[in-house]
Design an enzyme around this catalytic site. Structure first.
Site, PDB file in Angstrom:
ATOM      1  N   ASP A 141       0.837  -1.205   0.000  1.00  0.00           N
ATOM      2  CA  ASP A 141       0.000   0.000   0.000  1.00  0.00           C
ATOM      3  C   ASP A 141       0.868   1.250   0.000  1.00  0.00           C
ATOM      4  OD1 ASP A 141      -2.566   1.390   2.200  1.00  0.00           O
ATOM      5  OD2 ASP A 141      -2.349   1.417   0.015  1.00  0.00           O
ATOM      6  N   LYS A 144       2.925   3.364  -5.721  1.00  0.00           N
ATOM      7  CA  LYS A 144       2.347   2.367  -6.643  1.00  0.00           C
ATOM      8  C   LYS A 144       3.384   1.870  -7.656  1.00  0.00           C
ATOM      9  CE  LYS A 144      -0.814   3.385  -4.004  1.00  0.00           C
ATOM     10  NZ  LYS A 144      -0.835   2.598  -2.734  1.00  0.00           N
ATOM     11  N   ASP A 169      -3.193  -3.077  -2.520  1.00  0.00           N
ATOM     12  CA  ASP A 169      -4.245  -2.065  -2.566  1.00  0.00           C
ATOM     13  C   ASP A 169      -4.087  -1.222  -3.834  1.00  0.00           C
ATOM     14  OD1 ASP A 169      -5.221   0.852  -0.614  1.00  0.00           O
ATOM     15  OD2 ASP A 169      -6.454  -0.578  -1.719  1.00  0.00           O
ATOM     16  N   ASN A 170      -5.173  -0.594  -4.273  1.00  0.00           N
ATOM     17  CA  ASN A 170      -5.132   0.435  -5.327  1.00  0.00           C
ATOM     18  C   ASN A 170      -4.711  -0.064  -6.704  1.00  0.00           C
ATOM     19  OD1 ASN A 170      -3.626   2.056  -2.667  1.00  0.00           O
ATOM     20  ND2 ASN A 170      -5.669   2.653  -3.371  1.00  0.00           N
ATOM     21  N   GLU A 199     -11.389   4.087  -1.339  1.00  0.00           N
ATOM     22  CA  GLU A 199     -11.866   4.379   0.010  1.00  0.00           C
ATOM     23  C   GLU A 199     -12.766   5.617   0.050  1.00  0.00           C
ATOM     24  OE1 GLU A 199      -8.709   3.643  -0.773  1.00  0.00           O
ATOM     25  OE2 GLU A 199      -7.323   5.189  -0.162  1.00  0.00           O
TER      26      GLU A 199
HETATM   27  O1  LIG Z   1      -0.279   6.967  -2.726  1.00  0.00           O
HETATM   28  C1  LIG Z   1      -0.932   6.198  -2.004  1.00  0.00           C
HETATM   29  N1  LIG Z   1      -0.325   5.486  -1.049  1.00  0.00           N
HETATM   30  C2  LIG Z   1       1.113   5.512  -0.874  1.00  0.00           C
HETATM   31  C3  LIG Z   1       1.647   6.721  -0.101  1.00  0.00           C
HETATM   32  C4  LIG Z   1       3.166   6.630  -0.107  1.00  0.00           C
HETATM   33  C5  LIG Z   1       3.730   6.327   1.232  1.00  0.00           C
HETATM   34  C6  LIG Z   1       4.916   5.474   1.218  1.00  0.00           C
HETATM   35  C7  LIG Z   1       5.225   4.543   2.154  1.00  0.00           C
HETATM   36  C8  LIG Z   1       6.460   3.890   1.925  1.00  0.00           C
HETATM   37  C9  LIG Z   1       7.100   2.938   2.736  1.00  0.00           C
HETATM   38  C10 LIG Z   1       8.331   2.444   2.377  1.00  0.00           C
HETATM   39  N2  LIG Z   1       8.936   2.852   1.239  1.00  0.00           N
HETATM   40  C11 LIG Z   1       8.346   3.768   0.438  1.00  0.00           C
HETATM   41  C12 LIG Z   1       7.105   4.299   0.780  1.00  0.00           C
HETATM   42  S1  LIG Z   1       6.128   5.493   0.009  1.00  0.00           S
HETATM   43  C13 LIG Z   1      -2.412   6.108  -2.157  1.00  0.00           C
HETATM   44  C14 LIG Z   1      -3.084   7.079  -2.911  1.00  0.00           C
HETATM   45  C15 LIG Z   1      -4.471   7.029  -3.063  1.00  0.00           C
HETATM   46  C16 LIG Z   1      -5.186   8.063  -3.870  1.00  0.00           C
HETATM   47  C17 LIG Z   1      -6.234   7.693  -4.704  1.00  0.00           C
HETATM   48  C18 LIG Z   1      -6.912   8.660  -5.441  1.00  0.00           C
HETATM   49  C19 LIG Z   1      -6.528   9.987  -5.360  1.00  0.00           C
HETATM   50  F1  LIG Z   1      -7.194  10.932  -6.063  1.00  0.00           F
HETATM   51  C20 LIG Z   1      -5.474  10.358  -4.529  1.00  0.00           C
HETATM   52  C21 LIG Z   1      -4.809   9.404  -3.783  1.00  0.00           C
HETATM   53  C22 LIG Z   1      -5.207   6.016  -2.450  1.00  0.00           C
HETATM   54  C23 LIG Z   1      -4.549   5.035  -1.701  1.00  0.00           C
HETATM   55  O2  LIG Z   1      -5.247   4.025  -1.098  1.00  0.00           O
HETATM   56  C24 LIG Z   1      -3.164   5.067  -1.562  1.00  0.00           C
HETATM   57  O3  LIG Z   1      -2.566   4.068  -0.836  1.00  0.00           O
HETATM   58 MG   LIG Z   2      -3.945   2.490  -0.511  1.00  0.00          MG
END
Ligand SMILES: O=C(NCCCCc1cc2ccncc2s1)c1cc(-c2ccc(F)cc2)cc(O)c1O
Ligand SMILES: [Mg+2]
Length: 214
Positions: A141, A144, A169-170, A199
């Site tokens: 998660d 992406k 996810d996603n 979500e």
């Molecule tokens: O980017 C998302 N999730 C990742 C955040 C990046 C955090 C990280 C953790 C980590 C740990 C270790 N190494 C590297 C990394 S990088 C995300 C985005 C949307 C979304 C959907 C539609 C939209 F209009 C806007 C956002 C929905 C979701 O469910 C998500 O999970």
């Molecule tokens: Mg997600």
């Protein structure tokens, strides 16, 4: 100074959830995200699919890539058997700081190890630094475009065994096309798509469950 969305989400947990009651923490976050501010938690609809995969698998070791505020961390950890361990990786220190407090509020700090850093750096150090051989379940998660390279990295580092489950996810929104193509085409995985919604919205999204065949 202005508070951040994760800090406001934490405030809602402290205000509306009961200490030591993971389900009330999950409910408080879902209520905050539906009524006040959208946030990128896996959410209640996809969360039910996550719950069913966890309860069916009854994993002893879980790796979560992408903690954010700890919503899915709490959902998963609350369902683990007594000596099971969940390691969750978070890149953003502000998210990690909020997640630690959410996990503590739920009373799950003994089951969860939150590690700050980038998945690409931490995955190769897993076995030596965190005394874990293989993971029964990996919940993807995080970024992406890291799903595929990190899956290949976990294979190379021997962190997956026959029967290990990847739950991503996603896979539709924001989307992980290269990852989907890989796990669906590879003879080493048995994949299944669980259709759902992004979500707290009506936009299509879903989880892809892929069993590693060894
Ligand atoms: O980017 C998302 N999730 C990742 C955040 C990046 C955090 C990280 C953790 C980590 C740990 C270790 N190494 C590297 C990394 S990088 C995300 C985005 C949307 C979304 C959907 C539609 C939209 F209009 C806007 C956002 C929905 C979701 O469910 C998500 O999970
Ligand atoms: Mg997600």
């Amino acid at each position: 100074t202005q508070s951040t969305r994760p800090q406001r989400l934490l405030g809602a947990v402290k205000k509306n959830a009961t200490r030591g009651d993971p389900r009330s923490v999950v409910k408080a976050i879902d209520q905050f995200c539906r009524q006040k501010e959208w946030a990128m938690n896996v959410g209640d609809e996809k969360g039910c699919i996550l719950d069913s995969v966890v309860s069916e698998l009854n994993p002893a070791t879980v790796l979560e890539l992408g903690t954010y505020c700890g919503y899915s961390t709490v959902r998963i950890a609350s369902m683990l058997p007594p000596h099971a361990k969940l390691i969750t990786l978070e890149f953003n220190p502000d998210y990690a700081a909020v997640a630690r407090q959410v996990i503590a509020w739920a009373g799950l700090e003994d089951k969860v190890q939150l590690v700050e850093g980038a998945s690409g750096d931490l995955i190769p150090k897993m076995s030596e630094q965190f005394e874990v051989e293989t993971f029964d379940l990996v919940f993807l998660d995080h970024w992406k475009d890291r799903y595929l390279p990190d899956t290949k990295l976990m294979e190379e580092c021997g962190l997956l065994k026959k029967g290990s489950v990847l739950l991503a996810d996603n896979v539709i929104c924001p989307g992980t096309p290269e990852y989907l193509e890989y796990v669906r085409a590879s003879p080493r995985y048995e994949s299944q798509y669980f259709r759902s919604h992004l979500e707290y919205t009506k936009v299509e999204d879903g989880l892809e469950k892929s069993v590693f065949l060894g």
